[in-house]
Design a protein around this motif. Structure first.
Motif, PDB file in Angstrom:
ATOM      1  N   LEU A  85      -5.087  -1.279 -15.568  1.00 50.51           N
ATOM      2  CA  LEU A  85      -4.714  -0.199 -14.385  1.00 50.51           C
ATOM      3  C   LEU A  85      -5.925  -0.611 -13.553  1.00 50.51           C
ATOM      4  O   LEU A  85      -6.812  -0.950 -14.007  1.00 50.51           O
ATOM      5  N   ARG A  86      -5.586  -0.430 -12.267  1.00 49.48           N
ATOM      6  CA  ARG A  86      -6.449  -0.759 -10.956  1.00 49.48           C
ATOM      7  C   ARG A  86      -6.278   0.411  -9.969  1.00 49.48           C
ATOM      8  O   ARG A  86      -5.428   0.844  -9.890  1.00 49.48           O
ATOM      9  N   GLY A  87      -7.473   0.372  -9.358  1.00 47.31           N
ATOM     10  CA  GLY A  87      -7.656   1.423  -8.329  1.00 47.31           C
ATOM     11  C   GLY A  87      -8.629   2.596  -8.768  1.00 47.31           C
ATOM     12  O   GLY A  87      -9.441   2.272  -9.694  1.00 47.31           O
ATOM     13  N   GLU A  88      -8.589   3.506  -7.923  1.00 47.49           N
ATOM     14  CA  GLU A  88      -9.525   4.410  -7.968  1.00 47.49           C
ATOM     15  C   GLU A  88      -9.072   5.947  -8.690  1.00 47.49           C
ATOM     16  O   GLU A  88      -9.452   6.200  -9.754  1.00 47.49           O
ATOM     17  N   TYR A  89      -8.032   6.252  -8.110  1.00 48.50           N
ATOM     18  CA  TYR A  89      -7.531   7.575  -8.562  1.00 48.50           C
ATOM     19  C   TYR A  89      -6.068   7.346  -8.734  1.00 48.50           C
ATOM     20  O   TYR A  89      -5.797   6.570  -9.376  1.00 48.50           O
ATOM     21  N   GLY A  90      -5.450   8.401  -8.342  1.00 49.08           N
ATOM     22  CA  GLY A  90      -4.021   8.293  -8.580  1.00 49.08           C
ATOM     23  C   GLY A  90      -3.222   7.068  -8.221  1.00 49.08           C
ATOM     24  O   GLY A  90      -2.064   6.811  -8.601  1.00 49.08           O
ATOM     25  N   GLU A  91      -3.628   6.325  -7.133  1.00 52.30           N
ATOM     26  CA  GLU A  91      -3.019   5.207  -6.741  1.00 52.30           C
ATOM     27  C   GLU A  91      -2.618   4.294  -7.661  1.00 52.30           C
ATOM     28  O   GLU A  91      -1.578   3.290  -7.623  1.00 52.30           O
ATOM     29  N   TYR A  92      -3.519   4.182  -8.761  1.00 50.08           N
ATOM     30  CA  TYR A  92      -3.256   3.244  -9.986  1.00 50.08           C
ATOM     31  C   TYR A  92      -1.955   3.320 -10.316  1.00 50.08           C
ATOM     32  O   TYR A  92      -1.392   2.256 -10.931  1.00 50.08           O
ATOM     33  N   CYS A  93      -1.254   4.422 -10.314  1.00 46.22           N
ATOM     34  CA  CYS A  93       0.068   4.842 -11.091  1.00 46.22           C
ATOM     35  C   CYS A  93       1.186   4.105 -10.208  1.00 46.22           C
ATOM     36  O   CYS A  93       2.045   3.261 -10.719  1.00 46.22           O
ATOM     37  N   VAL A  94       1.218   3.834  -8.793  1.00 41.11           N
ATOM     38  CA  VAL A  94       2.074   3.258  -8.088  1.00 41.11           C
ATOM     39  C   VAL A  94       2.022   1.899  -8.573  1.00 41.11           C
ATOM     40  O   VAL A  94       3.075   0.965  -8.465  1.00 41.11           O
ATOM     41  N   ASP A  95       0.705   1.402  -8.375  1.00 41.46           N
ATOM     42  CA  ASP A  95       0.407  -0.119  -8.996  1.00 41.46           C
ATOM     43  C   ASP A  95       0.883  -0.673 -10.091  1.00 41.46           C
ATOM     44  O   ASP A  95       1.533  -1.538 -10.290  1.00 41.46           O
ATOM     45  N   PHE A  96       0.483   0.292 -11.124  1.00 42.20           N
ATOM     46  CA  PHE A  96       1.164   0.134 -12.747  1.00 42.20           C
ATOM     47  C   PHE A  96       2.566  -0.185 -12.720  1.00 42.20           C
ATOM     48  O   PHE A  96       3.217  -1.095 -13.282  1.00 42.20           O
ATOM     49  N   LEU A  97       3.452   0.976 -12.085  1.00 42.38           N
ATOM     50  CA  LEU A  97       4.544   0.955 -12.146  1.00 42.38           C
ATOM     51  C   LEU A  97       5.619   0.141 -11.406  1.00 42.38           C
ATOM     52  O   LEU A  97       6.380  -0.773 -12.088  1.00 42.38           O
ATOM     53  N   LYS A 116       8.542  -5.258 -11.908  1.00 39.55           N
ATOM     54  CA  LYS A 116       8.389  -6.523 -11.302  1.00 39.55           C
ATOM     55  C   LYS A 116       8.560  -7.506 -12.469  1.00 39.55           C
ATOM     56  O   LYS A 116       9.047  -8.624 -12.344  1.00 39.55           O
ATOM     57  N   ARG A 117       7.553  -7.308 -13.371  1.00 39.05           N
ATOM     58  CA  ARG A 117       7.487  -7.991 -14.692  1.00 39.05           C
ATOM     59  C   ARG A 117       8.578  -7.971 -15.709  1.00 39.05           C
ATOM     60  O   ARG A 117       8.594  -8.568 -16.707  1.00 39.05           O
ATOM     61  N   GLN A 156      -4.773   5.972   0.536  1.00 36.20           N
ATOM     62  CA  GLN A 156      -5.057   5.135  -0.605  1.00 36.20           C
ATOM     63  C   GLN A 156      -3.606   4.562  -1.203  1.00 36.20           C
ATOM     64  O   GLN A 156      -3.580   3.553  -1.445  1.00 36.20           O
ATOM     65  N   TYR A 157      -2.804   5.643  -1.136  1.00 35.87           N
ATOM     66  CA  TYR A 157      -1.500   5.445  -1.523  1.00 35.87           C
ATOM     67  C   TYR A 157      -0.601   4.351  -0.833  1.00 35.87           C
ATOM     68  O   TYR A 157       0.046   3.842  -1.041  1.00 35.87           O
ATOM     69  N   VAL A 158      -0.844   4.976   0.513  1.00 33.23           N
ATOM     70  CA  VAL A 158      -0.168   4.235   1.493  1.00 33.23           C
ATOM     71  C   VAL A 158      -0.500   2.751   1.280  1.00 33.23           C
ATOM     72  O   VAL A 158       0.155   1.607   1.424  1.00 33.23           O
ATOM     73  N   ARG A 159      -1.804   2.356   1.484  1.00 29.50           N
ATOM     74  CA  ARG A 159      -2.291   1.100   1.330  1.00 29.50           C
ATOM     75  C   ARG A 159      -1.940   0.364   0.324  1.00 29.50           C
ATOM     76  O   ARG A 159      -1.462  -0.956   0.117  1.00 29.50           O
ATOM     77  N   THR A 160      -1.962   0.975  -0.991  1.00 26.69           N
ATOM     78  CA  THR A 160      -1.436   0.294  -2.249  1.00 26.69           C
ATOM     79  C   THR A 160       0.229  -0.081  -1.891  1.00 26.69           C
ATOM     80  O   THR A 160       0.305  -1.078  -2.605  1.00 26.69           O
ATOM     81  N   SER A 161       0.942   0.874  -1.652  1.00 29.72           N
ATOM     82  CA  SER A 161       2.208   0.630  -1.433  1.00 29.72           C
ATOM     83  C   SER A 161       2.423  -0.506  -0.504  1.00 29.72           C
ATOM     84  O   SER A 161       3.298  -1.329  -0.925  1.00 29.72           O
ATOM     85  N   ILE A 162       1.605  -0.627   0.638  1.00 33.85           N
ATOM     86  CA  ILE A 162       2.148  -1.679   1.194  1.00 33.85           C
ATOM     87  C   ILE A 162       1.550  -3.209   0.758  1.00 33.85           C
ATOM     88  O   ILE A 162       2.240  -4.186   0.895  1.00 33.85           O
ATOM     89  N   ARG A 163       0.412  -3.018   0.184  1.00 30.40           N
ATOM     90  CA  ARG A 163      -0.036  -4.174  -0.524  1.00 30.40           C
ATOM     91  C   ARG A 163       0.797  -4.764  -1.631  1.00 30.40           C
ATOM     92  O   ARG A 163       1.105  -5.966  -1.583  1.00 30.40           O
ATOM     93  N   LEU A 164       1.345  -3.790  -2.416  1.00 32.85           N
ATOM     94  CA  LEU A 164       2.229  -3.940  -3.525  1.00 32.85           C
ATOM     95  C   LEU A 164       3.652  -4.862  -2.760  1.00 32.85           C
ATOM     96  O   LEU A 164       4.258  -5.813  -3.549  1.00 32.85           O
ATOM     97  N   ARG A 165       4.083  -4.426  -1.707  1.00 31.20           N
ATOM     98  CA  ARG A 165       5.195  -4.678  -1.105  1.00 31.20           C
ATOM     99  C   ARG A 165       4.875  -6.369  -0.728  1.00 31.20           C
ATOM    100  O   ARG A 165       6.080  -7.299  -0.927  1.00 31.20           O
ATOM    101  N   LEU A 166       3.985  -6.484  -0.166  1.00 33.86           N
ATOM    102  CA  LEU A 166       3.465  -7.872   0.377  1.00 33.86           C
ATOM    103  C   LEU A 166       3.388  -8.830  -0.730  1.00 33.86           C
ATOM    104  O   LEU A 166       3.806  -9.840  -0.746  1.00 33.86           O
ATOM    105  N   GLU A 167       2.602  -8.450  -1.879  1.00 30.88           N
ATOM    106  CA  GLU A 167       2.377  -8.997  -3.145  1.00 30.88           C
ATOM    107  C   GLU A 167       3.812  -9.287  -3.690  1.00 30.88           C
ATOM    108  O   GLU A 167       3.778 -10.585  -4.441  1.00 30.88           O
ATOM    109  N   TRP A 168       4.433  -8.414  -4.106  1.00 25.85           N
ATOM    110  CA  TRP A 168       5.470  -8.497  -5.207  1.00 25.85           C
ATOM    111  C   TRP A 168       7.055  -8.436  -4.467  1.00 25.85           C
ATOM    112  O   TRP A 168       7.773  -8.643  -5.382  1.00 25.85           O
ATOM    113  N   GLY A 169       7.133  -7.828  -3.252  1.00 28.95           N
ATOM    114  CA  GLY A 169       8.289  -7.585  -2.732  1.00 28.95           C
ATOM    115  C   GLY A 169       8.907  -6.364  -3.288  1.00 28.95           C
ATOM    116  O   GLY A 169       8.275  -5.466  -4.117  1.00 28.95           O
ATOM    117  N   ARG A 170      10.304  -6.125  -2.889  1.00 29.81           N
ATOM    118  CA  ARG A 170      10.953  -4.735  -3.170  1.00 29.81           C
ATOM    119  C   ARG A 170      11.201  -5.029  -4.827  1.00 29.81           C
ATOM    120  O   ARG A 170      11.700  -5.854  -5.220  1.00 29.81           O
TER     121      ARG A 170
END
Ligand SMILES: Nc1nc2c(ncn2[C@@H]2O[C@H](COP(=O)(O)OP(=O)(O)OP(=O)(O)O)[C@@H](O)[C@H]2O)c(=O)[nH]1
Ligand SMILES: [Mg+2]
Length: 239
Positions: free
Chosen positions: A173-185, A190-191, A225-239
């Protein structure tokens, strides 16, 4: 799914909720080998003492007391690291997530790697009338995440997650608070891990106060934080 289940229960000031939660979890998991791990960050209200007293007569219950550290994401990760089950589940401890749903999540792992409780899948409800602004923001952030990251998951910010051991072994898990969940899922999907949703009704916390930003400004900061995390994930992993 067969095998043992570890429930990770992060607490900060949940004195009145934690024992009923542990009792209901033990009842719903009758017949499933399990351990219940409470990770408490030195709650001033004495949550840890309540858990210790309960654990004295319930050997499946373990307390992990943390002093001088705070944080939801790191508390969950610490619980995962100390757990032994073939699967893990984590959830809020304010009784807003019905413990009985844990059984359904565990069973859903029969056909999946990750099973999440969903407020937005057909049949799910977000009934937290105590935090209307938080509810509205959650809906908007999830719509944004679905648009950016894909519609297969409807509740990216659920925080009610059950996963096979190999998933949490591979993905920390990465992040501070609830945004870890978007990142994890998103990373799990993607894996190639299969995620299923179990609709449930999220209710107002039973006792105590919310730790998520209760002021409009605090909520907006957290939302960002959620918005930033979602954008970063899109750039890093795509849809
Ligand atoms: N160990 C630990 N647990 C925390 C911390 N902050 C929050 N929690 C727990 O995380 C869970 C969610 O916190 P809540 O205050 O209900 O926040 P929320 O569910 O995001 O927001 P609401 O919808 O307003 O209830 C609860 O079980 C809290 O006790 C922390 O710093 N450390
Ligand atoms: Mg809550």
């Amino acid at each position: 799914m067969s095998g043992t289940l570890s429930a990770i229960l992060p607490t900060f000031d949940e004195r009145e909720n934690i024992v009923p939660l542990l009792e209901r979890l033990a009842a719903t998991l009758a017949g499933v080998p399990h351990e219940l791990i409470v990770v408490d960050d030195d709650s001033p209200d004495g949550t840890a003492a309540m858990v210790e007293r309960f654990a004295a007569t319930h050997p499946a219950v373990h307390l992990v007391p943390r002093v001088g550290v705070r944080g939801l994401r790191s508390a969950i990760q610490e619980g995962i690291d100390r757990s032994q089950g073939d699967a893990v589940v984590w959830m809020d401890c304010d009784l807003s997530m019905p413990p009985e749903v844990v059984r359904a999540l565990y069973e859903a792992l029969g056909a999946a790697d990750v099973a999440i409780g969903s407020r937005y899948a057909p049949g799910g409800v977000d009934a937290r009338s105590d935090v209307p602004l938080h509810r509205l923001l959650s809906r908007a952030l999830n719509a944004f995440a679905r648009w950016l990251l894909g519609p297969d998951v409807t509740d990216y910010t659920t925080g009610f997650v059950c996963a096979r051991r190999r998933v949490v072994r591979e993905i920390r898990l990465r992040g501070e608070y609830g945004e870890y969940c978007v990142d994890f899922l998103h990373r799990a999907r993607k894996r190639g891990f299969r995620i299923v949703e179990v609709p449930y009704r999220n209710t107002p916390r039973a006792h105590g106060v919310s730790k998520t930003g209760t002021t409009a400004l605090g909520l907006l900061r957290r939302g960002w934080q959620y918005v930033r995390t979602s954008i970063r994930l899109r750039l890093e992993w795509g849809r």
